[in-house]
Design a protein around this motif. Structure first.
Motif, PDB file in Angstrom:
ATOM      1  N   PHE A 158       1.608 -10.668 -17.769  1.00 16.70           N
ATOM      2  CA  PHE A 158       0.237 -11.122 -17.607  1.00 16.70           C
ATOM      3  C   PHE A 158       0.079 -11.808 -16.252  1.00 16.70           C
ATOM      4  N   VAL A 159      -1.073 -11.584 -15.622  1.00 18.80           N
ATOM      5  CA  VAL A 159      -1.442 -12.285 -14.382  1.00 18.80           C
ATOM      6  C   VAL A 159      -2.896 -12.701 -14.485  1.00 18.80           C
ATOM      7  N   GLN A 160      -3.269 -13.657 -13.675  1.00 20.75           N
ATOM      8  CA  GLN A 160      -4.658 -14.091 -13.624  1.00 20.75           C
ATOM      9  C   GLN A 160      -5.282 -13.643 -12.312  1.00 20.75           C
ATOM     10  N   THR A 161      -6.548 -13.298 -12.367  1.00 16.48           N
ATOM     11  CA  THR A 161      -7.281 -12.823 -11.199  1.00 16.48           C
ATOM     12  C   THR A 161      -8.539 -13.653 -11.021  1.00 16.48           C
ATOM     13  N   VAL A 162      -8.761 -14.107  -9.770  1.00 14.62           N
ATOM     14  CA  VAL A 162      -9.966 -14.844  -9.402  1.00 14.62           C
ATOM     15  C   VAL A 162     -10.609 -14.123  -8.230  1.00 14.62           C
ATOM     16  N   ALA A 163     -11.904 -13.907  -8.253  1.00 14.30           N
ATOM     17  CA  ALA A 163     -12.622 -13.199  -7.184  1.00 14.30           C
ATOM     18  C   ALA A 163     -13.916 -13.928  -6.859  1.00 14.30           C
ATOM     19  N   TYR A 164     -14.361 -13.708  -5.612  1.00 10.08           N
ATOM     20  CA  TYR A 164     -15.619 -14.331  -5.171  1.00 10.08           C
ATOM     21  C   TYR A 164     -16.415 -13.285  -4.392  1.00 10.08           C
ATOM     22  N   PRO A 165     -17.736 -13.195  -4.615  1.00 15.54           N
ATOM     23  CA  PRO A 165     -18.535 -12.187  -3.903  1.00 15.54           C
ATOM     24  C   PRO A 165     -18.509 -12.411  -2.398  1.00 15.54           C
ATOM     25  N   LEU A 166     -18.454 -11.305  -1.650  1.00  8.82           N
ATOM     26  CA  LEU A 166     -18.434 -11.363  -0.174  1.00  8.82           C
ATOM     27  C   LEU A 166     -19.803 -11.116   0.442  1.00  8.82           C
ATOM     28  N   LYS A 167     -20.852 -11.158  -0.379  1.00 10.69           N
ATOM     29  CA  LYS A 167     -22.182 -10.868   0.150  1.00 10.69           C
ATOM     30  C   LYS A 167     -22.568 -11.833   1.255  1.00 10.69           C
ATOM     31  N   ASP A 168     -22.431 -13.131   1.006  1.00  6.96           N
ATOM     32  CA  ASP A 168     -22.811 -14.121   2.010  1.00  6.96           C
ATOM     33  C   ASP A 168     -21.914 -14.032   3.250  1.00  6.96           C
ATOM     34  N   THR A 169     -20.631 -13.815   2.996  1.00  5.54           N
ATOM     35  CA  THR A 169     -19.695 -13.737   4.131  1.00  5.54           C
ATOM     36  C   THR A 169     -20.018 -12.547   5.024  1.00  5.54           C
ATOM     37  N   ARG A 170     -20.231 -11.386   4.406  1.00 10.78           N
ATOM     38  CA  ARG A 170     -20.535 -10.205   5.213  1.00 10.78           C
ATOM     39  C   ARG A 170     -21.917 -10.298   5.846  1.00 10.78           C
ATOM     40  N   SER A 171     -22.846 -10.948   5.190  1.00 10.71           N
ATOM     41  CA  SER A 171     -24.157 -11.159   5.795  1.00 10.71           C
ATOM     42  C   SER A 171     -24.037 -12.023   7.052  1.00 10.71           C
ATOM     43  N   THR A 172     -23.207 -13.058   6.938  1.00 10.60           N
ATOM     44  CA  THR A 172     -22.981 -13.905   8.112  1.00 10.60           C
ATOM     45  C   THR A 172     -22.322 -13.117   9.241  1.00 10.60           C
ATOM     46  N   GLU A 175     -24.906 -10.795  10.836  1.00  9.03           N
ATOM     47  CA  GLU A 175     -25.807 -11.540  11.724  1.00  9.03           C
ATOM     48  C   GLU A 175     -25.095 -11.918  13.026  1.00  9.03           C
ATOM     49  N   LEU A 176     -23.828 -12.309  12.905  1.00 12.40           N
ATOM     50  CA  LEU A 176     -23.070 -12.640  14.109  1.00 12.40           C
ATOM     51  C   LEU A 176     -22.913 -11.407  15.003  1.00 12.40           C
ATOM     52  N   ALA A 177     -22.654 -10.239  14.380  1.00 16.38           N
ATOM     53  CA  ALA A 177     -22.510  -9.016  15.171  1.00 16.38           C
ATOM     54  C   ALA A 177     -23.802  -8.683  15.901  1.00 16.38           C
ATOM     55  N   LEU A 178     -24.948  -8.825  15.214  1.00 19.40           N
ATOM     56  CA  LEU A 178     -26.230  -8.574  15.875  1.00 19.40           C
ATOM     57  C   LEU A 178     -26.470  -9.569  16.998  1.00 19.40           C
ATOM     58  N   LEU A 179     -26.119 -10.833  16.744  1.00 15.94           N
ATOM     59  CA  LEU A 179     -26.303 -11.851  17.783  1.00 15.94           C
ATOM     60  C   LEU A 179     -25.441 -11.553  19.004  1.00 15.94           C
ATOM     61  N   LEU A 180     -24.163 -11.212  18.763  1.00 15.58           N
ATOM     62  CA  LEU A 180     -23.278 -10.894  19.892  1.00 15.58           C
ATOM     63  C   LEU A 180     -23.738  -9.642  20.623  1.00 15.58           C
ATOM     64  N   LEU A 181     -24.238  -8.661  19.873  1.00 16.43           N
ATOM     65  CA  LEU A 181     -24.739  -7.447  20.512  1.00 16.43           C
ATOM     66  C   LEU A 181     -25.945  -7.745  21.392  1.00 16.43           C
ATOM     67  N   GLY A 182     -26.852  -8.578  20.888  1.00 14.96           N
ATOM     68  CA  GLY A 182     -28.021  -8.936  21.686  1.00 14.96           C
ATOM     69  C   GLY A 182     -27.642  -9.721  22.930  1.00 14.96           C
ATOM     70  N   VAL A 183     -26.756 -10.722  22.737  1.00 13.96           N
ATOM     71  CA  VAL A 183     -26.317 -11.510  23.901  1.00 13.96           C
ATOM     72  C   VAL A 183     -25.581 -10.622  24.912  1.00 13.96           C
ATOM     73  N   SER A 184     -24.769  -9.693  24.400  1.00 13.00           N
ATOM     74  CA  SER A 184     -24.053  -8.799  25.315  1.00 13.00           C
ATOM     75  C   SER A 184     -25.018  -7.916  26.087  1.00 13.00           C
TER      76      SER A 184
END
Length: 506
Positions: A158-172, A175-184
């Motif tokens: 037996f093992v235990q599994t814990v997970a957390y949604p990556l929606k907020d992380t990937r959204s961030t 947004e960072l990729a768009l910001l860097l693309l615009g600044v570039s």
């Protein structure tokens, strides 16, 4: 050249500089943006992993606890649901055969091979982080860890599994990729504009140089000068262009002056020659014979004018030779004392009534033999020409300085600065034969040999000419000739006949 680069070569220089600047900035910004994005991603994932670690079951469990959990596997009975709160974490227990039991109402997470391997062979203190997908297709960050019977002893199968949604992380991250693309993009466009402006400002002197060259090519105006500012490569290029146009202008002025002076000098003998020939032709046409004495004098004058023309043309040919044709490293090592001795023999023939004394020390120089002999002969001829009948000339060669001293009328102080100019003749010498080019040729020959020449008034009257030429290494003595086969050994070698030196044109 590769075809894709041909269009680049056709662009103006400032456009190429702007494009290269923009490309360099784009590359640098892209590298920095990618590094920044990956660093932020790693930081966000580290924070999620830290939060997942806090959600693990840290206490000891028993087999009864696990069996009861699987028997009553119902998320509705968890403490979070009873409090009316939705737990954002996915928590579940995974059996070695792949059976799962969700402990929260968030749902279950799809089991991976790493989860099953860890359940089959649990290892203490081993935690596996991975990206996964929940049962409803939501991307999650998953942490799989063993269940412990007691500290350091993992629960088997037996093992235990814990997970957390990556929606907020990937959204961030998005947004960072768009910001860097615009600044570039803004940075690249700004760099291109700045590069174009800098290229225009930096190439402004080149544009001025181009306009000046086009103006010179169009108008042949060599008086154009480019303003020079600073000490950079463009300033050096501008100075070089100004020096080139100045040298070309001086060369053209000297050429025009030489043509004008040559025309002036040629006019007198040609006029006299034409007059004498016309008199002879008129005598033949009219049948009126010229008295013998006058005819003899007329023919003597024609011969003298032809000799003067030949001498003048020879001097012009000598001056027309480029100064670069005899660079110092291409000259021969010659004996100045031997050349002076040969020139003295010719001077004594031209002034038999003069007393010419000489004291010559050996001195070797690097020069063109024929040109150097011509220079020495010209100096001695001037001394002979201006010496009074029965006068004397002293010649000396000491430590590389050849001096020729005459006892003639001397050179006025006002005329000394002009004696080496082409076609210049002192008013007192205009009635004497000569073209006014002798001393000019002498000066050029001495300068080609790295020396200098000067004319100074001598004490007690007359003029002293001094020629100083740096010494050169003494040439090795010639090897003795080899006796041909069959000839008696010890017989003296036959010296080849030497042709007398040619008389230089004056």
């Amino acid at each position: 050249m590769p075809r894709p680069l041909r269009w680049f070569r056709r662009l103006p220089l400032r456009s190429r500089l702007a494009l290269l600047t923009a490309a360099a900035v784009a590359f640098a910004v892209a590298v920095v943006s990618v590094i920044c994005w990956f660093l932020v991603e790693q930081k966000l994932y580290d924070e999620v992993d830290s939060q997942l670690t806090t959600q693990l079951v840290k206490g000891d469990v028993t087999l009864n606890d696990v069996v009861a959990t699987f028997r009553n596997c119902s998320p509705q009975n968890t403490p979070d649901n009873l409090a009316g709160q939705r737990n954002p974490y996915y928590r579940q227990i995974v059996q070695a055969d792949g059976t799962t039991c969700a402990l929260t109402d968030a749902g279950t997470v799809r089991v991976s091979g790493s989860d099953l391997r860890l359940a089959t062979n649990p290892t203490a203190s081993l935690e596996v982080y991975r990206d996964g997908v929940s049962s409803d297709g939501t991307p999650v960050r998953v942490l799989t860890a063993p269940l412990y019977l007691r500290p350091g002893v993992p629960f088997p199968n037996f093992v235990q599994t814990v997970a957390y949604p990556l929606k907020d992380t990937r959204s961030t991250l998005n947004e960072l990729a768009l910001l860097l693309l615009g600044v570039s993009g803004i940075g690249v466009v700004g760099a291109g504009a700045a590069g174009l402006g800098i290229a225009r400002a930096g190439l402004k002197p080149v544009d001025e140089l181009t306009e000046a060259v086009e103006h010179v090519a169009r108008t042949e105006d060599l008086t154009v000068r480019i303003p020079v500012e600073g000490e950079d490569e463009i300033a050096r290029l501008s100075r070089s262009f100004n020096s080139m146009t100045a040298a070309l202008g001086d060369s053209r002025d000297r050429q025009a002056q030489l043509i004008a002076d040559a025309g002036h000098e040629l006019r007198t003998p040609l006029t006299s020659l034409r007059t004498n020939i016309e008199l002879l032709a008129r005598s033949e046409q009219t049948g009126r014979a010229i008295p013998p004495d006058d005819r003899k004098a007329l023919m003597t004058s024609v011969k003298a004018q032809m000799t003067e023309l030949a001498s003048l043309i020879g001097d012009l040919q000598e001056l027309s030779r480029s100064d670069s044709t005899h660079a110092p490293d291409t000259l021969d090592v010659v004996a100045l004392h031997e050349i002076t001795r040969a020139a003295l023999d010719r001077a004594r023939l031209r002034g038999p009534e003069l007393t010419i004394t000489a004291e010559l020390q050996p001195w070797y120089v690097r020069a063109e033999p024929a040109a150097l002999e011509r220079a020495v002969v010209n100096v001695l001829d001037n001394a002979v020409k201006f010496s009074p009948p029965g006068g004397s000339i002293e010649v000396a060669l000491h430590a590389g300085t050849l001096t020729v001293r005459d006892h003639g009328p001397g050179i006025p102080a006002d005329d000394l600065p002009h004696v080496f100019e082409r076609f210049w003749r002192s008013p007192s010498a205009r009635s004497l034969p000569g073209s006014g080019l002798g001393l000019s040729i002498v000066a050029r020959t001495v300068q080609q040999s790295g020396g200098r020449i000067a004319l100074d008034p001598a004490e007690g009257g007359g003029t002293e000419a001094s020629i100083s030429i740096p010494g050169a290494a003494t040439p090795p003595p010639p090897a003795p000739p080899q006796a041909p086969p069959g000839s008696p050994m010890g017989s003296p070698p036959q010296s080849p006949p030497q042709s007398p030196p040619q008389s230089p044109s004056r």
